[in-house]
Design an enzyme around this catalytic site. Structure first.
Site, PDB file in Angstrom:
ATOM      1  N   TYR A  68       8.504   4.068   8.510  1.00  0.00           N
ATOM      2  CA  TYR A  68       7.238   3.493   8.982  1.00  0.00           C
ATOM      3  C   TYR A  68       7.622   2.138   9.561  1.00  0.00           C
ATOM      4  O   TYR A  68       8.145   1.285   8.823  1.00  0.00           O
ATOM      5  CB  TYR A  68       6.279   3.225   7.814  1.00  0.00           C
ATOM      6  CG  TYR A  68       5.607   4.418   7.181  1.00  0.00           C
ATOM      7  CD1 TYR A  68       4.809   5.280   7.929  1.00  0.00           C
ATOM      8  CD2 TYR A  68       5.709   4.649   5.808  1.00  0.00           C
ATOM      9  CE1 TYR A  68       4.157   6.353   7.321  1.00  0.00           C
ATOM     10  CE2 TYR A  68       5.057   5.710   5.204  1.00  0.00           C
ATOM     11  CZ  TYR A  68       4.281   6.559   5.971  1.00  0.00           C
ATOM     12  OH  TYR A  68       3.634   7.596   5.364  1.00  0.00           O
ATOM     13  N   ASP A 117       1.592   9.603  12.602  1.00  0.00           N
ATOM     14  CA  ASP A 117       0.198  10.015  12.382  1.00  0.00           C
ATOM     15  C   ASP A 117      -0.588   9.035  11.510  1.00  0.00           C
ATOM     16  O   ASP A 117      -1.724   9.292  11.137  1.00  0.00           O
ATOM     17  CB  ASP A 117       0.150  11.421  11.760  1.00  0.00           C
ATOM     18  CG  ASP A 117       0.948  11.523  10.469  1.00  0.00           C
ATOM     19  OD1 ASP A 117       1.188  10.491   9.814  1.00  0.00           O
ATOM     20  OD2 ASP A 117       1.349  12.646  10.118  1.00  0.00           O
ATOM     21  N   HIS A 139       0.007  15.015   8.023  1.00  0.00           N
ATOM     22  CA  HIS A 139       0.238  14.193   6.822  1.00  0.00           C
ATOM     23  C   HIS A 139      -0.442  14.817   5.592  1.00  0.00           C
ATOM     24  O   HIS A 139      -0.967  14.110   4.728  1.00  0.00           O
ATOM     25  CB  HIS A 139      -0.291  12.773   7.068  1.00  0.00           C
ATOM     26  CG  HIS A 139       0.550  11.691   6.453  1.00  0.00           C
ATOM     27  ND1 HIS A 139       1.452  10.945   7.158  1.00  0.00           N
ATOM     28  CD2 HIS A 139       0.626  11.222   5.178  1.00  0.00           C
ATOM     29  CE1 HIS A 139       2.036  10.054   6.354  1.00  0.00           C
ATOM     30  NE2 HIS A 139       1.546  10.216   5.148  1.00  0.00           N
TER      31      HIS A 139
HETATM   32  C1  FNR Z   1       3.059  12.077   1.854  1.00  0.00           C
HETATM   33  N1  FNR Z   1       3.490  12.170   3.183  1.00  0.00           N
HETATM   34  C2  FNR Z   1       4.305  11.177   3.694  1.00  0.00           C
HETATM   35  N2  FNR Z   1       4.793  11.293   4.964  1.00  0.00           N
HETATM   36  C3  FNR Z   1       5.609  10.339   5.466  1.00  0.00           C
HETATM   37  O1  FNR Z   1       6.037  10.460   6.605  1.00  0.00           O
HETATM   38  N3  FNR Z   1       5.967   9.267   4.688  1.00  0.00           N
HETATM   39  C4  FNR Z   1       5.538   9.091   3.412  1.00  0.00           C
HETATM   40  O2  FNR Z   1       5.876   8.129   2.744  1.00  0.00           O
HETATM   41  C5  FNR Z   1       4.647  10.068   2.895  1.00  0.00           C
HETATM   42  N4  FNR Z   1       4.146   9.931   1.631  1.00  0.00           N
HETATM   43  C6  FNR Z   1       3.406  10.941   1.083  1.00  0.00           C
HETATM   44  C7  FNR Z   1       2.997  10.846  -0.242  1.00  0.00           C
HETATM   45  C8  FNR Z   1       2.280  11.873  -0.818  1.00  0.00           C
HETATM   46  C9  FNR Z   1       1.859  11.764  -2.238  1.00  0.00           C
HETATM   47  C10 FNR Z   1       1.951  13.028  -0.061  1.00  0.00           C
HETATM   48  C11 FNR Z   1       1.183  14.172  -0.660  1.00  0.00           C
HETATM   49  C12 FNR Z   1       2.346  13.110   1.248  1.00  0.00           C
HETATM   50  C13 FNR Z   1       3.187  13.363   4.001  1.00  0.00           C
HETATM   51  C14 FNR Z   1       4.211  14.471   3.792  1.00  0.00           C
HETATM   52  O3  FNR Z   1       5.439  14.145   4.373  1.00  0.00           O
HETATM   53  C15 FNR Z   1       3.762  15.800   4.418  1.00  0.00           C
HETATM   54  O4  FNR Z   1       3.451  15.607   5.773  1.00  0.00           O
HETATM   55  C16 FNR Z   1       2.565  16.455   3.742  1.00  0.00           C
HETATM   56  O5  FNR Z   1       2.496  16.141   2.376  1.00  0.00           O
HETATM   57  C17 FNR Z   1       2.636  17.964   3.890  1.00  0.00           C
HETATM   58  O6  FNR Z   1       1.531  18.577   3.326  1.00  0.00           O
HETATM   59  P1  FNR Z   1       1.554  19.273   1.862  1.00  0.00           P
HETATM   60  O7  FNR Z   1       2.816  20.072   1.750  1.00  0.00           O
HETATM   61  O8  FNR Z   1       1.447  18.185   0.880  1.00  0.00           O
HETATM   62  O9  FNR Z   1       0.326  20.136   1.900  1.00  0.00           O
END
Ligand code: FNR
Length: 365
Positions: A134, A163, A254
């Site tokens: 990020y 996103d 996300h």
């Molecule tokens: C995320 N996701 C996420 N994505 C990212 O690019 N950086 C991050 O730090 C995080 N942190 C994060 C924390 C938690 C608790 C969740 C649930 C998700 C998004 C993640 O990479 C992914 O896109 C989604 O979680 C996919 O969907 P599902 O498998 O949770 O349904």
């Protein structure tokens, strides 16, 4: 129950829900607004029908593939997710241990609760990682992190998440009154401690653009770049125009945590097939969001995805049973994916295609 007796992702989530702290549960479970996208992510897969072919030898069946040229045992990978230590003390290093045993790819979050050095420390030979960024509004902070990541040979590519220029409205988190900070262990004074109760996403740069930010990134790393959070065929097309640097895209909303009613990845895959099919040959296309069954994995691959990411399932696995819980999560999905392939009459991933699915119901959504 011991994790070995758990049979599917729902059971793993159920046990994790019992074991996790309220705060961890809220953070992992939450999604934006009315959680419509979070729900659609799983439902969209269910509306795709499979078209099994019979009388085909499926004695042999392999999930092996490559992701950005890295050999992996399966197309299923661990998506970047912040704050794994909220769920279990072994944290992201525990997830790495499980992935190492499977030959599975793990993408480390910028907001991990451990440093990347700690997470890759016990990597087995050939184990592959990506690192997710990020971009901070104080760019020098991100530049320092990238410089550290450049030195870790197990990290093969960089994932830039797009996103979340601002954080979605996640009411489960807010209700707890205890919003988790997604700032990173890399820059927190505590080093490896999760950093709670600061303003969420403070410090993240909302001004990123195609030309400025990609040029900035190229100055600081020669690692291949993957753009995460592509949600339209237009952006997939633009990403592919940058394919000297951008080697992959992740179609992702996300996990429904950013913009509610944004489309599930399978819808974007359908759009891309219609309007810019050439993109599949220019960059690797990965997806995540709502993948809970082997049949979901197979459907995404049939639509043209090469990699399929898991966000919450590994966190649930970790909260349910530490390293063994993550192993169980990966084992169940790998087994289900193989079973699905065999029942379709397929031995290898590259045989999967549109001939194996019926998307009529999905297209009506
Ligand atoms: C995320 N996701 C996420 N994505 C990212 O690019 N950086 C991050 O730090 C995080 N942190 C994060 C924390 C938690 C608790 C969740 C649930 C998700 C998004 C993640 O990479 C992914 O896109 C989604 O979680 C996919 O969907 P599902 O498998 O949770 O349904």
């Amino acid at each position: 129950p011991p994790v070995q007796s758990l049979l599917n992702m729902d059971e793993i989530e159920e046990l994790a829900t019992k074991k996790a702290s309220k705060k961890a549960w809220a953070y992992y479970y939450s999604a934006a607004d009315d959680k419509i996208t979070k729900r659609f992510n799983t439902e969209a897969f269910r509306s795709i029908l499979l078209r099994p072919r019979v009388f085909i030898d499926c004695t042999e069946c392999s999930l092996e593939t490559t992701l950005l040229g890295n050999q992996v045992s399966m197309p299923i990978y661990v998506a970047p997710a912040a704050q794994a230590r909220l769920g279990h003390p072994s944290g992201e290093a525990g997830i790495a241990e499980a992935c190492g045993g499977f030959g599975a790819l793990q993408i480390i979050s910028n907001s991990a609760s451990m440093t990347p050095e700690q997470i890759v420390a016990n990597a087995v030979p050939g184990q592959t990682f990506g690192w997710q960024l990020y971009v901070q509004d104080d760019r020098t902070k991100s530049e320092k992190m990238i410089a550290r990541v450049n030195k870790l040979s197990a990290i093969k590519f960089l994932v830039l998440t797009l996103d979340t220029p601002v954080m979605g409205k996640r009411e489960d988190d807010q209700r707890g009154g205890n919003v988790i900070n997604e700032l990173t262990a890399m820059e927190s004074p505590e080093g490896s401690e999760p950093v709670p109760e600061k303003q969420v996403f403070a410090g993240f740069d909302p001004s990123l653009t195609w030309t400025e930010t990609l040029a900035w990134l190229a100055k600081h790393t020669s690692l291949p770049v993957v753009l995460k959070g592509i949600q339209t065929h237009e952006d997939a097309y633009i990403a592919a125009l940058h394919n000297s640097q951008v080697k992959g895209i992740v179609l992702s909303n996300h996990g429904g945590r950013s913009l509610d009613t944004a489309p599930p990845a399978v819808h974007t895959l359908l759009e891309m097939r219609k309007y810019c099919p050439e993109v599949f040959d220019k960059v690797e296309v990965w997806i995540d969001g709502g993948v809970r069954r082997g049949t979901d994995v197979v459907k995404a691959l049939c639509l043209g995805a090469r990699g399929v990411g898991l966000g919450r399932p590994p966190l649930w696995g970790l909260a349910a049973g530490g390293v063994d819980g993550v192993k169980r999560t990966l084992q169940i999905l790998a087994d289900e994916t193989k079973t699905c392939m065999r029942l379709l009459g397929v031995q290898r991933l590259d045989q999967l295609g549109m001939q194996h699915i019926n998307t009529r119901l999905l297209e009506q959504q």
